[in-house]
Design an enzyme around this catalytic site. Structure first.
Site, mmCIF file in Angstrom:
data_model
loop_
_atom_site.group_PDB
_atom_site.id
_atom_site.type_symbol
_atom_site.label_atom_id
_atom_site.label_comp_id
_atom_site.label_asym_id
_atom_site.label_seq_id
_atom_site.Cartn_x
_atom_site.Cartn_y
_atom_site.Cartn_z
ATOM 1 N N SER A 299 -14.613 -60.941 55.467
ATOM 2 C CA SER A 299 -14.042 -62.289 55.430
ATOM 3 C C SER A 299 -15.052 -63.325 54.967
ATOM 4 O O SER A 299 -16.244 -63.254 55.292
ATOM 5 C CB SER A 299 -13.548 -62.683 56.826
ATOM 6 O OG SER A 299 -12.533 -61.826 57.275
ATOM 7 N N HIS B 206 -8.690 -64.684 63.050
ATOM 8 C CA HIS B 206 -8.922 -63.285 63.425
ATOM 9 C C HIS B 206 -9.198 -63.120 64.919
ATOM 10 O O HIS B 206 -8.700 -62.170 65.539
ATOM 11 C CB HIS B 206 -10.058 -62.698 62.588
ATOM 12 C CG HIS B 206 -9.702 -62.490 61.156
ATOM 13 N ND1 HIS B 206 -8.738 -61.583 60.767
ATOM 14 C CD2 HIS B 206 -10.156 -63.081 60.010
ATOM 15 C CE1 HIS B 206 -8.612 -61.622 59.439
ATOM 16 N NE2 HIS B 206 -9.464 -62.517 58.967
#
Length: 452
Positions: free
Chosen positions: A303, A377
């Protein structure tokens, strides 16, 4: 009566209405007065067939409004299609006296803005759902300058939360055999790592070591709502460039993979901002991959860390950091520093702990992590697993995050516990490695404070 016949009849009426409107001259651009009149006619309609035609006409008028007229239309929606205060007072008085379910229901109905019923009726039109999503996209562009329009956005969000319920979403795998019309949209909507051309897309859909999945909604057809790109890998990846370039992943066959790395999650419809799809998408994709490739052990993201470089720049200007830290960070001002091994090694020793501090300790006003990707997340139950130095050496990666990328690990047995701790205690699940880095940063920052 045959319901299929009725549906076809209504569709034919809608299509005929749309065809007639296309044939009519459109030399004069409509104004908001015409649209408000059409909306009132729709609200007064008590027939389904006529309502479909009226909804189609109203949406067509909206699409032809100038930006200024759209703004005025939203202002009229806020003022003229709100709940009626007198009806609320009457309903509340009745409930206060009776306190039963009937009067409570009447109070609920009185409190609902008329806009919500208008939107429901507009949704009857062919492609009405997608048109309303685009209408909200226009509204979102106005909210910064027109905060008084926020209640309309709340109405949209309330309705879309039901209309785009997980039960209505369809997960589809995207591959090279997917219709070109959808593949073109994947190229256009990719928001994390730009797809350069069709060859680049084909690499990202390689059946050997890639997977791509998207959510669709039956009312929107072939418009994807959100999609995720996955790289099958041997071990946890720590750099994005080899993945984007299609370099060897250590695999000869998909069955050799032990890791599924989510490296790009793109929301496709701005008008659906704030409507949560990503958590459902990741969890369902994990299940799909487990069925196809049961040997997979790790489900991890690679990410970006958007906003970290900006935060770091602001802290350099205002924080009482030690001279040692400030001196090391000056290397960021030298163009091309990632290619200078001596500079980047000095920066690594300083920036990785600061990044851990930023992700673990720096909070949004609501008490959650400041970083939006971390909030997403961690809120889904993932663990902040590893901070990857120079994980993204692209211009964008260096500018937004000094080249950092992060692995968030989804451990299936831990997801629920992590999610509960995050939502109830605002606890950030992370590895001892990340926790140690954050501790180092806190000590360094505290030392800088005491030396001033």
């Amino acid at each position: 009566m045959n319901m299929t016949f009725l549906q076809e009849l209504f569709n034919n009426i809608t299509q005929r209405d749309a065809l007639l409107r296309r044939k009519q001259p459109e030399a004069v651009t409509p104004d908001h007065h015409q649209l408000i009149k059409a909306c009132n006619a729709l609200m007064a309609s008590d027939g389904e067939a006529s309502s479909i035609a009226l909804a189609s006409r109203a949406l067509a008028l909206y699409q032809r409004l100038s930006p200024g007229e759209k703004t005025t239309f939203f202002e009229r929606l806020a003022a003229d299609f709100a709940a009626d205060p007198a009806q609320i007072d009457t309903a509340y008085a009745a409930y206060a006296k009776a306190r039963d379910n009937l009067t409570l229901q009447a109070l609920f109905e009185a409190c609902e803005p008329r806009r919500q019923e208008l939107f429901r009726r507009l949704n009857l039109a062919s492609d009405g759902t997608f048109d309303l999503v685009k209408m909200r996209e226009d509204l979102l562009g106005l909210l910064r300058e027109q905060p008084a329009l926020a209640p309309i956005d709340e109405d949209f969000a309330h309705l879309f939360g039901s209309w785009f319920n997980r039960g209505f979403l369809m997960l589809k795998r995207i591959d090279w055999n997917t219709p070109a019309s959808i593949l073109e949209k994947i190229i256009r909507y990719e928001a994390v790592h730009e797809i350069q051309d069709w060859n680049d897309l084909r690499r990202r859909l390689d059946a050997r070591d890639r997977r791509c999945f998207a959510f669709f909604h039956p009312a929107i057809g072939d418009e994807p709502l959100i999609f995720v790109e996955v790289a099958l890998h041997k071990g946890l990846p720590n750099r994005i460039q080899p993945i984007l370039k299609g370099e060897e992943s250590g695999l000869k066959e998909p069955d050799n993979a032990d890791t599924a790395a989510f490296f790009g999650i793109s929301n496709c419809q701005t008008g659906l901002r704030g409507i949560s799809f990503g958590n459902f998408l990741i969890k369902q994709v994990v299940q799909e991959l487990k069925q196809e490739l049961p040997q997979l052990k790790y489900f991890v993201t690679l990410s970006p860390v958007p906003g970290f470089a900006q935060w770091l720049s602001e802290q350099r200007q205002s924080a009482h950091w030690s001279e040692e830290v400030q001196t090391a960070l000056k290397a960021l001002d030298t163009p091309g520093w990632p290619a200078d091994s001596e500079r980047e090694e000095r920066l690594k020793e300083v920036i990785k702990p600061l990044a851990a501090h930023y992700l673990v300790d720096v909070k949004h006003p609501g008490g959650l992590p400041l970083n939006p990707v971390a909030r997403f997340h961690l809120g889904n139950g993932a663990e902040l697993h590893r901070i990857n130095w120079l994980g993204d050496t692209s211009t964008k990666g260096v500018q937004q995050a000094t080249g950092l990328m992060v692995n968030y690990l989804y451990v299936l047995d831990d997801i629920e516990r992590n999610h509960e701790n995050y939502t109830s205690k605002k606890a950030v699940a992370c590895t001892s490695e990340v926790r140690d880095l954050a501790r180092r940063a806190r000590k360094t920052l505290a030392k800088g404070e005491t030396s001033k």
